[in-house]
Write an enzyme that holds these catalytic residues in place. Structure first.
Site, PDB file in Angstrom:
ATOM      1  NE  ARG A 250      31.874 -16.263 -23.853  1.00  0.00           N
ATOM      2  CZ  ARG A 250      31.557 -17.375 -23.168  1.00  0.00           C
ATOM      3  NH1 ARG A 250      30.388 -17.949 -23.329  1.00  0.00           N
ATOM      4  NH2 ARG A 250      32.399 -17.894 -22.306  1.00  0.00           N
ATOM      5  CD  GLU A 279      26.402 -13.561 -20.516  1.00  0.00           C
ATOM      6  OE1 GLU A 279      26.905 -14.217 -19.587  1.00  0.00           O
ATOM      7  OE2 GLU A 279      26.153 -14.027 -21.630  1.00  0.00           O
ATOM      8  CG  HIS A 298      26.314 -17.713 -19.561  1.00  0.00           C
ATOM      9  ND1 HIS A 298      27.175 -16.784 -20.080  1.00  0.00           N
ATOM     10  CD2 HIS A 298      26.845 -18.919 -19.899  1.00  0.00           C
ATOM     11  CE1 HIS A 298      28.185 -17.387 -20.694  1.00  0.00           C
ATOM     12  NE2 HIS A 298      27.998 -18.691 -20.599  1.00  0.00           N
TER      13      HIS A 298
HETATM   14  N1  LIG Z   1      26.271 -21.013 -23.155  1.00  0.00           N
HETATM   15  C1  LIG Z   1      27.301 -21.423 -22.446  1.00  0.00           C
HETATM   16  O1  LIG Z   1      27.256 -21.517 -21.231  1.00  0.00           O
HETATM   17  C2  LIG Z   1      28.536 -21.857 -23.138  1.00  0.00           C
HETATM   18  C3  LIG Z   1      29.173 -23.038 -22.707  1.00  0.00           C
HETATM   19  C4  LIG Z   1      30.258 -23.489 -23.423  1.00  0.00           C
HETATM   20  C5  LIG Z   1      30.758 -22.734 -24.469  1.00  0.00           C
HETATM   21  N2  LIG Z   1      30.178 -21.556 -24.797  1.00  0.00           N
HETATM   22  C6  LIG Z   1      30.731 -20.718 -25.889  1.00  0.00           C
HETATM   23  O2  LIG Z   1      30.694 -21.489 -27.064  1.00  0.00           O
HETATM   24  C7  LIG Z   1      31.948 -21.398 -27.708  1.00  0.00           C
HETATM   25  C8  LIG Z   1      32.183 -22.633 -28.529  1.00  0.00           C
HETATM   26  O3  LIG Z   1      32.295 -23.762 -27.665  1.00  0.00           O
HETATM   27  P1  LIG Z   1      32.787 -25.166 -28.249  1.00  0.00           P
HETATM   28  O4  LIG Z   1      32.875 -26.077 -27.101  1.00  0.00           O
HETATM   29  O5  LIG Z   1      31.965 -25.530 -29.438  1.00  0.00           O
HETATM   30  O6  LIG Z   1      34.258 -24.710 -28.744  1.00  0.00           O
HETATM   31  P2  LIG Z   1      35.188 -25.330 -29.857  1.00  0.00           P
HETATM   32  O7  LIG Z   1      35.071 -26.820 -29.853  1.00  0.00           O
HETATM   33  O8  LIG Z   1      36.520 -24.671 -29.657  1.00  0.00           O
HETATM   34  O9  LIG Z   1      34.566 -24.807 -31.237  1.00  0.00           O
HETATM   35  C9  LIG Z   1      34.634 -23.478 -31.642  1.00  0.00           C
HETATM   36  C10 LIG Z   1      34.369 -23.473 -33.144  1.00  0.00           C
HETATM   37  O10 LIG Z   1      34.226 -22.094 -33.544  1.00  0.00           O
HETATM   38  C11 LIG Z   1      34.831 -22.002 -34.816  1.00  0.00           C
HETATM   39  N3  LIG Z   1      35.202 -20.619 -35.111  1.00  0.00           N
HETATM   40  C12 LIG Z   1      35.947 -19.770 -34.342  1.00  0.00           C
HETATM   41  N4  LIG Z   1      36.039 -18.572 -34.942  1.00  0.00           N
HETATM   42  C13 LIG Z   1      35.344 -18.664 -36.103  1.00  0.00           C
HETATM   43  C14 LIG Z   1      35.066 -17.767 -37.163  1.00  0.00           C
HETATM   44  N5  LIG Z   1      35.538 -16.516 -37.139  1.00  0.00           N
HETATM   45  N6  LIG Z   1      34.319 -18.207 -38.198  1.00  0.00           N
HETATM   46  C15 LIG Z   1      33.843 -19.472 -38.232  1.00  0.00           C
HETATM   47  N7  LIG Z   1      34.083 -20.389 -37.274  1.00  0.00           N
HETATM   48  C16 LIG Z   1      34.825 -19.979 -36.226  1.00  0.00           C
HETATM   49  C17 LIG Z   1      36.048 -22.880 -34.720  1.00  0.00           C
HETATM   50  O11 LIG Z   1      36.422 -23.218 -36.026  1.00  0.00           O
HETATM   51  P3  LIG Z   1      37.935 -23.445 -36.471  1.00  0.00           P
HETATM   52  O12 LIG Z   1      38.026 -24.917 -36.652  1.00  0.00           O
HETATM   53  O13 LIG Z   1      38.030 -22.699 -37.749  1.00  0.00           O
HETATM   54  O14 LIG Z   1      38.841 -22.927 -35.404  1.00  0.00           O
HETATM   55  C18 LIG Z   1      35.509 -24.082 -33.946  1.00  0.00           C
HETATM   56  O15 LIG Z   1      34.956 -25.039 -34.817  1.00  0.00           O
HETATM   57  C19 LIG Z   1      32.956 -21.212 -26.563  1.00  0.00           C
HETATM   58  O16 LIG Z   1      34.129 -20.554 -27.014  1.00  0.00           O
HETATM   59  C20 LIG Z   1      32.182 -20.354 -25.602  1.00  0.00           C
HETATM   60  O17 LIG Z   1      32.373 -18.990 -25.924  1.00  0.00           O
HETATM   61  C21 LIG Z   1      29.065 -21.120 -24.175  1.00  0.00           C
END
Ligand SMILES: NC(=O)c1ccc[n+]([C@@H]2O[C@H](COP(=O)([O-])OP(=O)(O)OC[C@H]3O[C@@H](n4cnc5c(N)ncnc54)[C@H](OP(=O)(O)O)[C@@H]3O)[C@@H](O)[C@H]2O)c1
Length: 337
Positions: A250, A279, A298
């Site tokens: 993000r 955005e 994005h």
């Molecule tokens: N560029 C794009 O189009 C796009 C597409 C998809 C996703 N995204 C973004 O990418 C994010 C992650 O996607 P994902 O699929 O990887 O999600 P995910 O599988 O839910 O993984 C999120 C990770 O972030 C960690 N986390 C959250 N808060 C944290 C903090 N304060 N300190 C350290 N680690 C933390 C979580 O750890 P814990 O195990 O500790 O909860 C989890 O491992 C989404 O939420 C979205 O905002 C962007």
């Protein structure tokens, strides 16, 4: 939702009865355009019919009109609603905007499409790291100017130490791909975890200390209060040697003002950004005109398989829902991610 995906869900979980009325929804202008064409308007009769359908559902595939107000309305008007699946991986922030009460957040389970974008975003991360290591901006400039310069050495990802923020669905695939390229990977997590391809896991509190020994950083973290500006002045003041920065998580995780200062100072050499603090990226953002920044609107997560993967995830969660088992990708209703 395309007919074949409706069929896919009903075949995988025959207990689900899907109600799809495409005429009540705006056309998508491009892939993953879930809010659709803003010119679309329902007649008052169509709006009533739309709300009647929403108010009689047990579960919703997507947030109605991707609108916090519409989500709040249906949660308040439909006492049988138990589950809403958000199309976005970062759907937690959309749920937060609806400003639901603790009781409403307990009654309705929210799930996201997190995890399905690991492969395309990990490739974008590798692409950004390679572009930085191989001095893509200089190559493009010299070619444009027909300049055959003296030779210079190029970076090698295989010799780099790369910091990967977040070890969830995206971060894990990024780490595996970087490890396969020979990079040393430092993962950032709040938990003590062992992840394939990650050589060392550090806590977010150790970021600044680690900054001095990295060649590149990839953010995959969601946007929450805890992650806001995690990469800010303190971090960027500690990096050196023209590191590469990639953001596929993000935009709010990176303080763009601090990033620009670090680019100006040469501490950051190149940034490949798919997400931004605001955005669409505002017209007056200094990031637009920098040759050392790659601006991607994005779009790096999208693949031809996007809609199918979301439908498959929904179908397997539907089975869990009907069997009374915990759902995958539940929105954390404290941090909203
Ligand atoms: N560029 C794009 O189009 C796009 C597409 C998809 C996703 N995204 C973004 O990418 C994010 C992650 O996607 P994902 O699929 O990887 O999600 P995910 O599988 O839910 O993984 C999120 C990770 O972030 C960690 N986390 C959250 N808060 C944290 C903090 N304060 N300190 C350290 N680690 C933390 C979580 O750890 P814990 O195990 O500790 O909860 C989890 O491992 C989404 O939420 C979205 O905002 C962007």
């Amino acid at each position: 939702m395309a007919d074949d995906l409706c069929q896919l869900i009903e075949q995988r979980e025959p207990r689900v009865q899907l109600v799809c009325v495409p005429s009540l929804l705006p056309a998508m202008r491009w892939p993953a355009d879930f809010s659709g064409d803003p010119a679309f308007q329902r007649t008052p009769e169509e709006q009533l019919r739309f709300e009647d359908l929403l108010d009689s559902a047990d579960a919703l595939y997507g947030i109605p009109d991707v609108s916090p107000d519409a989500l709040r309305r249906v949660v308040r008007n439909n006492p049988r609603l138990r589950w809403v699946h958000t199309m976005a991986a970062g759907g937690g922030s959309q749920v937060k905007q609806a400003d639901l009460s603790p009781g409403e957040l307990e009654r309705v389970t929210f799930t996201t499409s997190a995890g399905i974008h690991g492969e395309p975003l990990a490739e974008f991360a590798v692409f950004g790291l390679l572009a930085g290591a191989k001095s893509l901006p200089r190559l493009l400039r010299q070619q444009r100017d027909h300049e055959w310069s003296g030779r210079w050495t190029m970076g090698q990802v295989a010799e780099q130490t790369v910091l990967v923020l977040g070890l969830g669905g995206i971060g894990r695939v990024v780490a595996a791909k970087l490890s396969a390229l020979g990079a040393t990977v430092i993962g950032v997590s709040r938990r003590t975890v062992t992840v394939e391809g990650v050589d060392q896991v550090i806590h977010p509190d150790e970021l600044v200390a680690a900054a001095a020994r990295i060649d590149a950083v990839v953010n995959t973290l969601p946007g929450t209060i805890a992650t806001e500006h995690m990469l800010g002045d303190g971090f960027f003041a500690a990096v050196q040697g023209g590191v590469t920065v990639v953001n596929v998580g993000r935009g709010t995780v990176i303080d763009e003002r601090a990033l620009v200062t670090a680019l100006d100072a040469g501490r950051v050499g190149f940034a490949a950004l798919d997400v931004f603090e605001s955005e669409p990226l505002p017209d007056d953002s200094p990031l637009w005109d920098r040759p050392d920044v790659l601006v991607s609107p994005h779009t790096a997560a999208l693949s031809a398989a996007e809609d199918r993967r979301i439908a498959e995830l929904f179908a397997s969660n539907a089975t869990r829902f009907l069997d009374g088992r915990p759902l995958l990708n539940r929105v954390d209703t404290v941090e909203f991610y």
